[in-house]
Design an enzyme around this catalytic site. Structure first.
Site, short mmCIF file in Angstrom:
data_model
loop_
_atom_site.label_atom_id
_atom_site.label_comp_id
_atom_site.label_asym_id
_atom_site.label_seq_id
_atom_site.Cartn_x
_atom_site.Cartn_y
_atom_site.Cartn_z
N VAL A 459 -3.25 2.77 3.51
CA VAL A 459 -3.79 2.57 2.12
C VAL A 459 -5.09 1.60 2.26
CG1 VAL A 459 -3.37 1.19 -0.01
CG2 VAL A 459 -1.74 2.81 0.86
N ALA A 460 -4.92 0.58 3.15
CA ALA A 460 -6.00 -0.32 3.36
C ALA A 460 -7.16 0.13 4.08
CB ALA A 460 -5.55 -1.57 4.22
N TRP A 462 -7.85 3.61 3.82
CA TRP A 462 -8.18 4.32 2.87
C TRP A 462 -9.21 3.77 2.08
CZ3 TRP A 462 -7.76 4.81 -2.29
CH2 TRP A 462 -8.14 5.94 -2.90
N HIS A 463 -9.03 2.42 1.67
CA HIS A 463 -9.94 1.79 0.54
C HIS A 463 -11.35 1.66 1.22
CE1 HIS A 463 -6.31 1.26 -2.09
NE2 HIS A 463 -7.25 1.05 -3.16
N ASP A 464 -11.09 0.90 2.50
CA ASP A 464 -12.29 0.56 3.11
C ASP A 464 -11.72 -0.01 4.55
OD1 ASP A 464 -14.75 -0.26 3.70
OD2 ASP A 464 -15.14 -2.08 2.94
#
Length: 580
Positions: A459-460, A462-464
């Site tokens: 998730v981290a 994927w965000h940036d």
């Protein structure tokens, strides 16, 4: 090998139950954006506490705390504050009561500055879409695999025009990536290599996009350099491609599971009836003929959901095309009015509370520990509200086009005392996507602790791909561990009849809130350096400790009210996950 076996949709039965408890087994009402799901009859209902002396005390403390928090945030935003000159350059002329507006958040500014264009584009799209559906789509719609889904032709045509305006020749790069990916499931079909190659390819694309910032045509051939001059209105197509990646993986995995259906899925061969629930639309494979290039591009590039979601699976998307529901004009209109309401609220806050500009300028010298805390909390409120507006706008657009998609924000940021509950209700469609395509295939609850680390790392990134987002992901994982352990040991079944149980849980919930705010401030607002300043002022001085203690009491009272809200939902035998 266990992970690969589970990729066939044949994981543990309790994991299947877990995912569809999360998904919900009833339909989501598009009328108000409320997911109303019947729950099991509770074995023991607790008496209401709303009118007790204890709760009247809570009401007074919470009311005073909220009023004081807003006053404090407004007070430090005045032009008489010594720090005002340090961040005033970030403010812009406003339209409300002659005040300036804090439009310094780049993500929301790119959305807010194009309100007019987005509304015009959505209106033009909806008019054309409904005219096309009325005059060119057969009634009843196609229900056999031999019958094409004609609406996809319109979806794809409009999407290509819309995205070319936004990204210019960047659209060519998007189509090349999508076409290469399409070859993976079509070539590998039900092979175990399908999910492996799918994930490797799409993760590689995310890293390469980040590293090379979308590439240039001249890198491949100097004669193609002229294509680099047309970058469209948004210039950087890679920013929104991350969410596109989720749809790409959904198509590949849904096609893979066509060859390995789960026990719960329903065979669609010779079936004329529409799937009864959202769960059915998600787990039931489409006709094999539906996994074609036109449907794939139409789904991935679907205009209302392309830029920000909410995320919908390929199976669900195609199912709603084959078995459309009756369009509810009244409920969609009400949802649109609610959207305008939160947009107006955001405008008021942007004109009166300038904490985003303060945090970006590090303009917090000589502020009290509590004032520093308010900068942090209101930054998180802005993040919640901006995402609520963005996601609701595009959800409203999809609803007006006849699609039923998940509401992303189930509860207000301040109405979450549980770390796991917060994760389930913040970007809900992404959470459900992760459950279906990562958590269950890799083993589910059997490897809960390890999978949570994998999930939040993904998730981290994927965000940036950045250190502060990676720190955010790992902090969330660390903060979830105590709650996970405590809920297994300190159970309501064992301790629920003890008079202190609710109060101990409220302390735990208040700690959860503090930890979650800290993690999200690191990841999405002030970063690690800003967090160090806040913590040193709050916990490093006597004055800061006193203010933190008083704030913690207010949070404790709020958690008690949250507990009672959940109990009230049980008494009504419903779970209204989205009303707040």
């Amino acid at each position: 090998m266990y992970a690969l076996n589970n990729l066939k949709g044949k994981g543990k039965e309790d994991d299947g139950d877990h995912i569809y408890t999360a998904l919900g087994t009833s339909e989501q009402s598009s009328s108000s954006g409320i997911l109303t799901t019947k729950v099991k009859e509770p074995t023991k209902l607790k008496p209401p506490l709303w009118n007790t002396l204890e709760f009247y005390v809570y009401y007074v403390i919470i009311s005073f705390s909220l009023a004081y928090a807003f006053y404090m945030a407004y007070d430090i935003s005045k032009d008489t504050n010594p720090n005002y000159m340090r961040y005033s350059r970030r403010l812009e002329p406003g339209w409300l009561f002659g005040r300036k507006v804090d439009n310094s958040d780049a993500q929301f500014a790119s959305f807010r500055d194009h309100y007019g264009a987005l509304f015009m584009a959505s209106i033009a799209y909806l008019i054309l879409s409904h005219l096309y559906r009325i005059f060119l789509v057969p009634n009843p719609p196609a229900k056999l695999p031999s019958q094409p889904l004609r609406r996809t032709y319109f979806f794809l045509t409009f999407s290509l025009i819309f995205l070319y305006v936004l990204f210019g020749n960047g659209l060519i790069k998007i189509l090349i990536i999508l076409s290469i990916n399409f070859l993976i499931p079509i070539t590998l079909k039900g092979s175990k290599l399908n999910p492996i190659v799918t994930w490797l390819f799409n993760l590689a694309v995310l890293f390469i996009n980040e590293n090379y910032d979308g590439y240039k045509f001249e890198w491949f051939n100097e004669n193609l350099a002229f294509l680099d001059s047309n970058v469209g209105l948004l210039t950087r197509w890679t920013i929104t491609f991350n969410i596109c990646t989720l749809r790409i993986i959904s198509f590949n995995m849904d096609y893979y599971w066509l060859f390995h259906p789960s026990p719960d899925s329903t065979e669609k061969n010779d079936r004329d009836q529409a799937p009864l629930t959202e769960k059915d639309r998600i787990i039931t494979p489409c006709f094999k003929e539906d996994y074609n290039y036109i449907n794939y591009l139409s789904y991935v590039l679907y205009t209302p959901l392309y830029l920000a979601g909410p995320i919908i699976t390929f199976n669900n998307f195609i199912s709603q095309l084959r078995y459309p529901k009756e369009f509810d004009i009244k409920s969609t209109f009400i949802y649109g009015v609610r959207l305008l309401g939160v947009m107006l609220l955001m405008e008021v806050m942007l004109h009166f509370i300038y904490v985003v500009a303060m945090s970006k300028s590090r303009a917090w010298d000589d502020l009290s520990p509590l004032e520093l805390g308010m900068i942090g909390v209101f930054n998180l409120e802005y993040i919640w509200l901006k995402l609520l507006i963005i996601w609701r706008f595009f959800r409203f657009w999809a609803m007006a086009d006849g699609f039923e998609v998940q509401e992303n924000m189930l509860r207000c940021m301040l109405n979450n005392y549980s770390t796991t509950g917060f994760w389930r209700s913040w970007h809900r469609s992404f959470y459900r996507w992760i459950i279906r395509y990562i958590y269950i295939p890799l083993g589910g609850s059997k490897y809960l602790i390890y999978l949570m680390l994998i999930v939040f790392t993904f998730v981290a990134l994927w965000h940036d791909i950045s250190l502060k987002l990676l720190a955010w992901g790992w902090l969330i994982w660390i903060f979830i561990l105590p709650e996970t352990i405590a809920t297994k040991i300190f159970t309501e079944k064992k301790f629920g009849d003890r008079p202190y149980y609710r109060h101990v849980c409220a302390i735990g919930g208040a700690l959860n809130l503090v930890f979650m705010w800290a993690a999200n401030l690191v990841g999405f607002a002030i970063g690690l350096d800003g967090m160090k300043v806040v913590l040193s002022n709050l916990l490093g001085t006597l004055h800061g400790l006193i203010q933190f203690s008083l704030s913690f009491i207010s949070i404790y009272c709020a958690v008690q009210v949250m507990f009672e809200v959940r109990e009230e939902e049980k008494r009504r035998n419903i779970n209204q996950e989205i009303r707040y």
